[in-house]
Design a protein around this motif. Sequence first.
Motif, PDB file in Angstrom:
ATOM      1  N   ASP A 249     -27.963   6.394  -9.379  1.00 51.20           N
ATOM      2  CA  ASP A 249     -29.259   6.737  -9.953  1.00 51.20           C
ATOM      3  C   ASP A 249     -29.444   6.209 -11.365  1.00 51.20           C
ATOM      4  OD1 ASP A 249     -29.962   8.091  -7.653  1.00 51.20           O
ATOM      5  OD2 ASP A 249     -29.159  10.014  -8.356  1.00 51.20           O
ATOM      6  N   LEU A 250     -28.382   5.701 -11.997  1.00 48.18           N
ATOM      7  CA  LEU A 250     -28.471   5.162 -13.355  1.00 48.18           C
ATOM      8  C   LEU A 250     -28.263   3.655 -13.398  1.00 48.18           C
ATOM      9  CD1 LEU A 250     -26.525   7.882 -15.396  1.00 48.18           C
ATOM     10  CD2 LEU A 250     -28.994   7.510 -15.326  1.00 48.18           C
ATOM     11  N   MET A 251     -28.052   3.035 -12.241  1.00 51.18           N
ATOM     12  CA  MET A 251     -27.813   1.594 -12.219  1.00 51.18           C
ATOM     13  C   MET A 251     -29.062   0.823 -12.602  1.00 51.18           C
ATOM     14  SD  MET A 251     -25.492   1.034  -8.796  1.00 51.18           S
ATOM     15  CE  MET A 251     -23.822   1.663  -8.710  1.00 51.18           C
ATOM     16  N   THR A 252     -28.863  -0.272 -13.306  1.00 48.09           N
ATOM     17  CA  THR A 252     -29.961  -1.171 -13.613  1.00 48.09           C
ATOM     18  C   THR A 252     -30.144  -2.156 -12.463  1.00 48.09           C
ATOM     19  OG1 THR A 252     -28.446  -2.647 -14.799  1.00 48.09           O
ATOM     20  CG2 THR A 252     -29.600  -0.965 -16.095  1.00 48.09           C
ATOM     21  N   LEU A 253     -31.189  -2.933 -12.540  1.00 54.53           N
ATOM     22  CA  LEU A 253     -31.535  -3.810 -11.418  1.00 54.53           C
ATOM     23  C   LEU A 253     -30.459  -4.853 -11.124  1.00 54.53           C
ATOM     24  CD1 LEU A 253     -33.815  -3.985  -9.421  1.00 54.53           C
ATOM     25  CD2 LEU A 253     -34.984  -5.588 -10.923  1.00 54.53           C
ATOM     26  N   PRO A 254     -29.896  -5.561 -12.132  1.00 57.23           N
ATOM     27  CA  PRO A 254     -28.838  -6.536 -11.791  1.00 57.23           C
ATOM     28  C   PRO A 254     -27.632  -5.897 -11.121  1.00 57.23           C
ATOM     29  CG  PRO A 254     -29.681  -6.939 -13.994  1.00 57.23           C
ATOM     30  CD  PRO A 254     -30.264  -5.637 -13.550  1.00 57.23           C
ATOM     31  N   VAL A 255     -27.276  -4.677 -11.541  1.00 58.47           N
ATOM     32  CA  VAL A 255     -26.137  -3.989 -10.917  1.00 58.47           C
ATOM     33  C   VAL A 255     -26.513  -3.515  -9.520  1.00 58.47           C
ATOM     34  CG1 VAL A 255     -24.528  -2.067 -11.125  1.00 58.47           C
ATOM     35  CG2 VAL A 255     -25.291  -3.278 -13.175  1.00 58.47           C
ATOM     36  N   GLY A 256     -27.724  -3.024  -9.362  1.00 59.40           N
ATOM     37  CA  GLY A 256     -28.147  -2.535  -8.062  1.00 59.40           C
ATOM     38  C   GLY A 256     -28.231  -3.630  -7.014  1.00 59.40           C
ATOM     39  N   LEU A 257     -28.534  -4.857  -7.452  1.00 57.67           N
ATOM     40  CA  LEU A 257     -28.649  -5.949  -6.488  1.00 57.67           C
ATOM     41  C   LEU A 257     -27.325  -6.225  -5.793  1.00 57.67           C
ATOM     42  CD1 LEU A 257     -30.912  -8.498  -8.408  1.00 57.67           C
ATOM     43  CD2 LEU A 257     -31.557  -6.873  -6.637  1.00 57.67           C
ATOM     44  N   VAL A 258     -26.222  -5.907  -6.461  1.00 55.77           N
ATOM     45  CA  VAL A 258     -24.912  -6.110  -5.841  1.00 55.77           C
ATOM     46  C   VAL A 258     -24.727  -5.184  -4.655  1.00 55.77           C
ATOM     47  CG1 VAL A 258     -22.423  -6.094  -6.298  1.00 55.77           C
ATOM     48  CG2 VAL A 258     -24.005  -6.815  -8.066  1.00 55.77           C
ATOM     49  N   GLN A 259     -25.469  -4.084  -4.633  1.00 58.73           N
ATOM     50  CA  GLN A 259     -25.325  -3.106  -3.565  1.00 58.73           C
ATOM     51  C   GLN A 259     -26.034  -3.534  -2.280  1.00 58.73           C
ATOM     52  OE1 GLN A 259     -23.254  -0.735  -4.544  1.00 58.73           O
ATOM     53  NE2 GLN A 259     -23.344  -1.659  -6.593  1.00 58.73           N
ATOM     54  N   VAL A 260     -26.775  -4.639  -2.341  1.00 56.06           N
ATOM     55  CA  VAL A 260     -27.487  -5.110  -1.144  1.00 56.06           C
ATOM     56  C   VAL A 260     -26.490  -5.806  -0.227  1.00 56.06           C
ATOM     57  CG1 VAL A 260     -29.436  -6.461  -0.297  1.00 56.06           C
ATOM     58  CG2 VAL A 260     -29.545  -5.394  -2.538  1.00 56.06           C
ATOM     59  N   GLN A 261     -25.763  -5.013   0.519  1.00 60.74           N
ATOM     60  CA  GLN A 261     -24.725  -5.519   1.405  1.00 60.74           C
ATOM     61  C   GLN A 261     -24.744  -4.718   2.707  1.00 60.74           C
ATOM     62  OE1 GLN A 261     -20.988  -5.266  -0.602  1.00 60.74           O
ATOM     63  NE2 GLN A 261     -21.505  -6.798  -2.156  1.00 60.74           N
ATOM     64  N   SER A 262     -24.051  -5.217   3.656  1.00 64.07           N
ATOM     65  CA  SER A 262     -23.889  -4.496   4.918  1.00 64.07           C
ATOM     66  C   SER A 262     -22.419  -4.542   5.305  1.00 64.07           C
ATOM     67  CB  SER A 262     -24.743  -5.140   6.022  1.00 64.07           C
ATOM     68  OG  SER A 262     -24.232  -6.423   6.343  1.00 64.07           O
ATOM     69  N   SER A 263     -22.091  -3.902   6.402  1.00 63.45           N
ATOM     70  CA  SER A 263     -20.699  -3.895   6.842  1.00 63.45           C
ATOM     71  C   SER A 263     -20.241  -5.269   7.314  1.00 63.45           C
ATOM     72  CB  SER A 263     -20.514  -2.880   7.973  1.00 63.45           C
ATOM     73  OG  SER A 263     -21.395  -3.183   9.051  1.00 63.45           O
ATOM     74  N   PHE A 264     -21.182  -6.175   7.551  1.00 66.01           N
ATOM     75  CA  PHE A 264     -20.832  -7.514   8.000  1.00 66.01           C
ATOM     76  C   PHE A 264     -20.842  -8.527   6.860  1.00 66.01           C
ATOM     77  CE2 PHE A 264     -22.794  -5.289  11.570  1.00 66.01           C
ATOM     78  CZ  PHE A 264     -21.799  -5.417  12.524  1.00 66.01           C
ATOM     79  N   GLY A 265     -21.087  -8.070   5.655  1.00 60.40           N
ATOM     80  CA  GLY A 265     -21.101  -8.981   4.517  1.00 60.40           C
ATOM     81  C   GLY A 265     -22.418  -8.923   3.773  1.00 60.40           C
ATOM     82  N   VAL A 266     -22.606  -9.860   2.891  1.00 63.04           N
ATOM     83  CA  VAL A 266     -23.802  -9.890   2.057  1.00 63.04           C
ATOM     84  C   VAL A 266     -24.994 -10.377   2.863  1.00 63.04           C
ATOM     85  CG1 VAL A 266     -24.829 -10.837  -0.035  1.00 63.04           C
ATOM     86  CG2 VAL A 266     -22.387 -10.340   0.026  1.00 63.04           C
ATOM     87  N   ARG A 267     -26.112  -9.728   2.680  1.00 69.42           N
ATOM     88  CA  ARG A 267     -27.362 -10.163   3.297  1.00 69.42           C
ATOM     89  C   ARG A 267     -28.048 -11.130   2.338  1.00 69.42           C
ATOM     90  NH1 ARG A 267     -29.718  -4.343   5.527  1.00 69.42           N
ATOM     91  NH2 ARG A 267     -27.971  -3.867   6.917  1.00 69.42           N
TER      92      ARG A 267
END
Length: 305
Positions: A249-267
Amino acid sequence: MAATSTGVDVARPDAPRPLRKSREGVSRAQQASLLTRSAIATALAVLAVAWLAPLFWALVTSLKYEADTTTVPLELVPEAGFTLDAYRSVLSNDNLITWFVNSTVVTLVVTALTLALSTTAAYGFSRTSFRGRGLLFGLVVAGIMVPPQILLVPLYQQVLAMGLADTYAGIILPQLVVPAMVFILKKFFDGIPRELEEAARVDGAGTFRIFWQVVMPLSRSIVAAVGIFVFIGAWNNFLWPFIIISDPDLMTLPVGLVQVQSSFGVRYAQVMASALLAGLPLIVIFMLFQRQIVRGVATTGLGGT
């Protein structure tokens, strides 16, 4: 021309000669200038294409289906065509709005406080005489040469000791000191005539009033340029928020973008779509304030002149 007894015109020795050589010299100079400008324009065009190529590829990738982003060989135009599914998925992520708000709050606060600290410090170095001023300013200049990565460990330990981990203050405070901006502003303040301040002081103005009502209005272009540089740096800052923040809830946008992943790898399509959406505010700011950026760079000599 003079006529002789034979009726033939003979040129006088003192007659003016044609300016053929001078015209040829001017023509050659014009040709050389044209070639130089053509070479510069060609070089700039090549650099522009090289700079825009990754951005173009990111845009194309964001418009592909996820399966088409990892095909070998890579296809510029996939057989399945283009789609906006990546943008729909990114915009449907509830955390994206939270990350965007966090980045906006952190960036605005960092920019405002950095400008306040940098302008006052630069004005003090420029106009105030005190013992050790040269040594202290030398330390500020030396700080420009220190890579930020070297300070990560001591900053992290200090923030932890202060209990500011996973807080806005923990993200903001280490970003407020920017020696390069103090140096730029100090050099600009040195060029402001002191007679203006002396006239204001004769009228009864104090130091703060002179700084606020005389110096700052004359420094709008450089302050705007510095503010935009700080804003861009704070908005794109990834490493420090990534280290000090673990709460989603405190992450900034550049850090949050790293979270865009799935169990099969990066989307990859979603990552590119997120990156382009994150860069839109910077593009808008540059388009609105590009005149101030260019003026500030030209004024401070950052362009190499």
